[in-house]
Design an enzyme around this catalytic site. Structure first.
Site, short mmCIF file in Angstrom:
data_model
loop_
_atom_site.label_atom_id
_atom_site.label_comp_id
_atom_site.label_asym_id
_atom_site.label_seq_id
_atom_site.Cartn_x
_atom_site.Cartn_y
_atom_site.Cartn_z
CB CYS A 169 -0.80 0.10 1.30
SG CYS A 169 -1.90 -1.52 1.40
CG HIS A 219 -3.41 3.10 2.64
ND1 HIS A 219 -4.00 2.88 1.46
CD2 HIS A 219 -3.23 2.33 3.21
CE1 HIS A 219 -4.28 1.51 1.34
NE2 HIS A 219 -3.81 1.20 2.57
CG ASN A 225 -6.85 -1.25 1.69
OD1 ASN A 225 -6.18 -0.55 0.60
ND2 ASN A 225 -6.17 -1.52 2.77
O1 UT7 Z 1 -3.60 -1.41 3.93
C1 UT7 Z 1 -3.23 -2.09 5.09
C2 UT7 Z 1 -4.15 -3.18 5.38
N1 UT7 Z 1 -4.88 -3.46 6.44
C3 UT7 Z 1 -5.51 -2.77 7.36
O2 UT7 Z 1 -5.36 -1.53 7.35
C4 UT7 Z 1 -6.25 -3.47 8.41
C5 UT7 Z 1 -6.22 -2.79 9.60
N2 UT7 Z 1 -7.20 -3.22 10.75
C6 UT7 Z 1 -8.56 -3.33 10.53
O3 UT7 Z 1 -9.20 -2.41 9.68
C7 UT7 Z 1 -9.50 -3.98 11.64
O4 UT7 Z 1 -8.73 -4.56 12.54
C8 UT7 Z 1 -10.49 -5.13 10.97
C9 UT7 Z 1 -11.66 -4.13 10.00
C10 UT7 Z 1 -9.82 -5.92 9.95
C11 UT7 Z 1 -11.25 -5.91 12.01
O5 UT7 Z 1 -11.78 -4.87 12.89
P1 UT7 Z 1 -11.83 -4.93 14.30
O6 UT7 Z 1 -12.64 -3.85 15.00
O7 UT7 Z 1 -10.15 -4.76 14.75
O8 UT7 Z 1 -12.31 -6.47 14.99
P2 UT7 Z 1 -11.33 -7.52 15.66
O9 UT7 Z 1 -10.45 -8.22 14.57
O10 UT7 Z 1 -11.15 -7.05 16.97
O11 UT7 Z 1 -12.87 -8.45 15.63
C12 UT7 Z 1 -13.77 -8.37 16.39
C13 UT7 Z 1 -14.75 -9.29 16.32
C14 UT7 Z 1 -14.28 -10.68 16.52
O12 UT7 Z 1 -15.15 -11.78 16.81
P3 UT7 Z 1 -15.16 -12.12 18.42
O13 UT7 Z 1 -13.83 -12.68 18.54
O14 UT7 Z 1 -15.29 -10.80 19.13
O15 UT7 Z 1 -16.36 -12.82 18.64
C15 UT7 Z 1 -14.29 -11.20 14.80
O16 UT7 Z 1 -14.13 -12.47 14.70
O17 UT7 Z 1 -15.40 -9.04 14.96
C16 UT7 Z 1 -15.48 -10.37 14.40
N3 UT7 Z 1 -15.22 -10.08 12.94
C17 UT7 Z 1 -16.36 -10.09 12.11
N4 UT7 Z 1 -17.75 -10.06 12.44
C18 UT7 Z 1 -18.40 -9.82 11.51
C19 UT7 Z 1 -14.25 -9.98 12.21
N5 UT7 Z 1 -14.48 -9.69 11.01
C20 UT7 Z 1 -15.66 -9.81 10.90
C21 UT7 Z 1 -16.81 -9.53 9.87
N6 UT7 Z 1 -18.17 -9.48 9.89
N7 UT7 Z 1 -16.40 -8.91 8.67
#
Ligand code: UT7
Length: 311
Positions: free
Chosen positions: A113, A238, A268
């Protein structure tokens, strides 16, 4: 060293747009979760298009908008992680498809990125040594190629698209700082022949890194140039997650309106995200001559970069 001037911009998007609802029929997710956690409503996905066809279309649009002859282009840089071919480079293939003659330096930049911003710095450094006036810089991605559609934490985040700029060497202010951490575990994808080729990411680690990296990038560029946010007209981050940008905005209280966000309909798009944003801003008449913008990005590596650009 001279700076650079952004002469023109262009972009290309696949015809097909995929909504959050459509994704929720593939993985266990919901429009509500995706919108509140990321700000994304939909993303584009290639069907007939490819990374290369998008790169060519965005490049052509930028050249047409610049009103320059292809013969005046001495440098072609393509930033991508999802090129059609491992080799030759996307830059060489853009050259071929656009019929740009041989007296040109053409190569790809591999920095995920952050690739487009490293490309800007590379163009700035190389342009004064080249016999021709302009550089063509493209950020193009077909991330749907490397998405694991069984992994709900990554498949909802990414989209396909391409953006391009024409730049020239100029007495315009340009100041860039870049960093690399040498980290493979937080965010990666195998290359050809090394097993499954999918994005693997520790989302929360990348999230925390992204906020601090972009805050550092903006702060240090301002400090080094004895500027404040008052002197800046726009900040182009970004576009990885609207919540990441929201956290960065809160570090610069009072200046939240200067941050541009267009992630809602693109998701993204990695190396394409900043040039897509620049083209949207340009088309909206918001890239005004004489104004100062900061473009700041981060990506796998972990790498990050911040560039102060006088338009
Ligand atoms: O270009 C650079 C590349 N990447 C990034 O910049 C990504 C940076 N990270 C993020 O944007 C976020 O961390 C995510 C969008 C990937 C995830 O969001 P989050 O608020 O950090 O969620 P989390 O990973 O802490 O997960 C919270 C919950 C989990 O469930 P439990 O364990 O609390 O029961 C996940 O399993 O949300 C769940 N979860 C989802 N639920 C519904 C994760 N993805 C999803 C989904 N739909 N798509």
């Amino acid at each position: 060293m001279k700076g650079i001037r952004i002469v023109a911009t262009g972009k290309a998007l696949p015809k097909k747009s995929v909504s959050n609802e459509e994704l929720s029929s593939i993985v266990e997710t919901s429009d509500e979760w995706i919108v509140t956690r990321t700000g994304i409503h939909s993303r584009f996905q290639c069907e007939e298009e490819s990374c290369l066809t998008l790169a060519v279309e965005a490049a052509r649009a930028a050249i047409e908008s610049a009103g320059i002859s292809k013969e005046e282009i001495g440098l072609i840089l393509a930033a991508s992680t999802t090129s059609d071919y491992a080799f030759p480079s996307t830059a060489c293939m853009v050259q071929q498809q656009l019929g740009i003659s041989e007296e040109v330096t053409a190569f790809d930049i591999s920095a995920a990125c952050t690739g487009f911003l490293f490309g800007l710095g590379t163009a700035r450094a190389l342009l004064p040594q080249l016999p021709k006036r302009y550089a063509l810089l493209v950020g193009a991605e077909q991330l749907s190629r490397i998405i694991d559609y069984t992994d709900r934490s990554t498949c909802i985040l990414f989209g396909d698209g391409a953006g391009a700029v024409i730049v020239e060497s100029a007495d315009h202010e340009f100041y860039q700082k870049s960093w690399s951490r040498g980290d493979v575990s937080a965010l990666s994808c195998h290359g050809p022949g090394l097993g499954e080729q999918h994005i693997r990411m520790n989302g929360s680690e990348v999230f925390r890194f992204a906020v601090s990296a972009m805050e550092q990038g903006i702060t240090e560029v301002l400090q080094d140039r004895n500027l404040t946010m008052e002197d800046i007209d726009l900040v182009v981050c970004h576009q990885a997650n609207a919540r990441i940008i929201g956290h960065v905005q809160r570090k610069f209280r009072g200046y939240e309106d200067k941050f541009f966000i267009n992630i809602d309909s693109y998701a993204n798009t990695s190396a394409a995200s900043i040039p897509l944003a620049l083209d949207d801003l340009n088309k909206a008449g918001r890239l005004k001559g004489g104004s100062r913008i900061i473009c700041v990005g981060f990506g796998a590596g972990l790498t990050w970069s911040s560039a102060l650009i006088e338009l």
